[in-house]
Design a protein around this motif. Structure first.
Motif, PDB file in Angstrom:
ATOM      1  N   GLY A   2      -7.170   7.229   0.368  1.00  8.69           N
ATOM      2  CA  GLY A   2      -8.341   7.353  -0.490  1.00  8.69           C
ATOM      3  C   GLY A   2      -8.232   6.437  -1.682  1.00  8.69           C
ATOM      4  N   PRO A  60     -19.893  13.417  -3.918  1.00  9.82           N
ATOM      5  CA  PRO A  60     -20.828  14.465  -3.554  1.00  9.82           C
ATOM      6  C   PRO A  60     -20.294  15.853  -3.899  1.00  9.82           C
ATOM      7  CG  PRO A  60     -20.066  13.278  -1.596  1.00  9.82           C
ATOM      8  CD  PRO A  60     -19.388  12.682  -2.759  1.00  9.82           C
ATOM      9  N   GLN A 134     -11.295  15.986   0.616  1.00  7.71           N
ATOM     10  CA  GLN A 134     -11.624  14.570   0.769  1.00  7.71           C
ATOM     11  C   GLN A 134     -12.424  13.996  -0.392  1.00  7.71           C
ATOM     12  OE1 GLN A 134     -11.127  12.373   3.684  1.00  7.71           O
ATOM     13  NE2 GLN A 134      -9.451  13.821   3.886  1.00  7.71           N
ATOM     14  N   VAL A 135     -13.154  14.832  -1.144  1.00  3.91           N
ATOM     15  CA  VAL A 135     -14.030  14.302  -2.186  1.00  3.91           C
ATOM     16  C   VAL A 135     -13.213  13.732  -3.330  1.00  3.91           C
ATOM     17  CG1 VAL A 135     -15.808  14.878  -3.864  1.00  3.91           C
ATOM     18  CG2 VAL A 135     -15.854  15.880  -1.587  1.00  3.91           C
ATOM     19  N   GLY A 136     -13.435  12.437  -3.631  1.00  7.22           N
ATOM     20  CA  GLY A 136     -12.777  11.796  -4.771  1.00  7.22           C
ATOM     21  C   GLY A 136     -11.318  11.463  -4.531  1.00  7.22           C
ATOM     22  N   GLY A 137     -10.790  11.830  -3.348  1.00  7.87           N
ATOM     23  CA  GLY A 137      -9.431  11.466  -3.016  1.00  7.87           C
ATOM     24  C   GLY A 137      -8.378  12.271  -3.766  1.00  7.87           C
TER      25      GLY A 137
ATOM     26  N   MET B  34     -24.057   5.043   0.107  1.00  4.53           N
ATOM     27  CA  MET B  34     -24.758   6.289  -0.257  1.00  4.53           C
ATOM     28  C   MET B  34     -25.305   6.979   0.985  1.00  4.53           C
ATOM     29  SD  MET B  34     -24.771   6.761  -3.555  1.00  4.53           S
ATOM     30  CE  MET B  34     -26.247   7.519  -4.143  1.00  4.53           C
ATOM     31  N   MET B  37     -22.436   8.476   2.889  1.00  2.00           N
ATOM     32  CA  MET B  37     -21.927   9.689   2.227  1.00  2.00           C
ATOM     33  C   MET B  37     -22.888  10.855   2.417  1.00  2.00           C
ATOM     34  SD  MET B  37     -20.065   8.985  -1.350  1.00  2.00           S
ATOM     35  CE  MET B  37     -20.083   7.276  -1.715  1.00  2.00           C
ATOM     36  N   PRO B  41     -20.543  13.867   4.170  1.00  2.00           N
ATOM     37  CA  PRO B  41     -19.929  14.098   2.848  1.00  2.00           C
ATOM     38  C   PRO B  41     -18.416  14.320   2.933  1.00  2.00           C
ATOM     39  CG  PRO B  41     -21.776  15.596   3.229  1.00  2.00           C
ATOM     40  CD  PRO B  41     -21.517  14.900   4.516  1.00  2.00           C
ATOM     41  N   GLU B  42     -17.940  14.796   4.096  1.00  2.00           N
ATOM     42  CA  GLU B  42     -16.491  15.053   4.232  1.00  2.00           C
ATOM     43  C   GLU B  42     -15.681  13.750   4.279  1.00  2.00           C
ATOM     44  OE1 GLU B  42     -18.733  15.822   6.511  1.00  2.00           O
ATOM     45  OE2 GLU B  42     -18.150  14.863   8.393  1.00  2.00           O
ATOM     46  N   ALA B  44     -16.291  11.236   2.283  1.00  2.00           N
ATOM     47  CA  ALA B  44     -16.669  10.529   1.045  1.00  2.00           C
ATOM     48  C   ALA B  44     -15.535   9.688   0.463  1.00  2.00           C
ATOM     49  CB  ALA B  44     -17.154  11.533   0.008  1.00  2.00           C
ATOM     50  N   ALA B  45     -14.285  10.201   0.550  1.00  2.45           N
ATOM     51  CA  ALA B  45     -13.160   9.472  -0.056  1.00  2.45           C
ATOM     52  C   ALA B  45     -12.961   8.128   0.614  1.00  2.45           C
ATOM     53  CB  ALA B  45     -11.888  10.314   0.049  1.00  2.45           C
TER      54      ALA B  45
END
Lengths: 143, 77
Positions: A2, A60, A134-137, B34, B37, B41-42, B44-45
């Protein structure tokens, strides 16, 4: 893999830039070495702020902190770019050395990506996925 | 047309074309990221990482154009 990949690239680039600065200063001249170091620092700051801006805005499911976004945008766009412009305008460091320092980041990125590809690290990660949000790593669970 | 006149005309033009190209490229990259994503969304990283590297490379090309203009600018006068 990430956003932490970018942080590793920045760390490696800075170490490489310091080594390059020392080597070039000893064997060539201080201005060229300083230009490499200044270019690398500028490039690293640029990509660091870009990363922060993107993760802050495009994650997100998380609330956008407007104050932080404005602060990062103000530091990155007017201030950092003005510093880069001044570095070129003052012409204390040769422009070629600044470009070499700035390009170090991409060289490190390319070599790290090649290393991952050659060692097949991504396919190993797919087989044994790490427990991450997973969001933002950012890791939230596991170790 | 002398060498200096050609440089004076085409350096700003080249920089403007580089800036426009990079703006279009960044716009397309960010809009595609965008969309991706929004669909996944999963992931996203991973999408963010690709977007950051893409944005950095696009930005770098414009900066190279700017540095080239700075270097050649000295040859105008």
């Amino acid at each position: 893999m990430g956003v932490e990949f970018i942080h590793r690239v920045i760390r490696t680039s800075l170490v490489l830039a310091v080594l390059g600065f020392l080597f070039v200063t000893v064997y060539y001249n201080f201005k060229f070495g300083g230009g490499i170091l200044a270019g690398a620092i500028w490039g690293c700051l640029n990509i660091l702020f870009l990363t922060r801006l993107i993760t802050e805005i495009f994650s997100p499911g998380t609330e956008i902190r407007k104050g932080k976004v404005i602060l990062i945008a103000v530091v990155k766009f007017p201030l950092l770019y003005a510093a880069g412009f001044l570095l070129l305008k003052i012409a204390y460091f040769p422009p070629v050395s600044l470009v070499i320092g700035f390009s170090l980041l991409f060289l490190v990125m390319f070599l790290k990506a090649m290393g991952r590809w050659i060692l097949s690290l991504d396919s190993k990660e797919k087989k044994n996925p790490a427990p991450t949000n997973q969001v933002g790593g950012h890791k939230t669970g596991g170790n | 047309m002398s060498y200096q006149t050609a440089l004076a005309i085409f350096l700003p033009l080249g920089l403007a074309i580089a800036a426009m190209g990079s703006a279009f490229g960044l716009g397309r990259a960010v809009s595609a990221a965008m969309e991706a994503m929004g669909r996944q969304p999963e992931a996203a990283a991973k999408i963010q990482l690709g977007m950051i590297i893409g944005c950095a490379l696009i930005e770098a090309l414009t900066i190279y154009a700017l540095v080239t203009v700075f270097v050649l600018q000295g040859k105008i006068s």
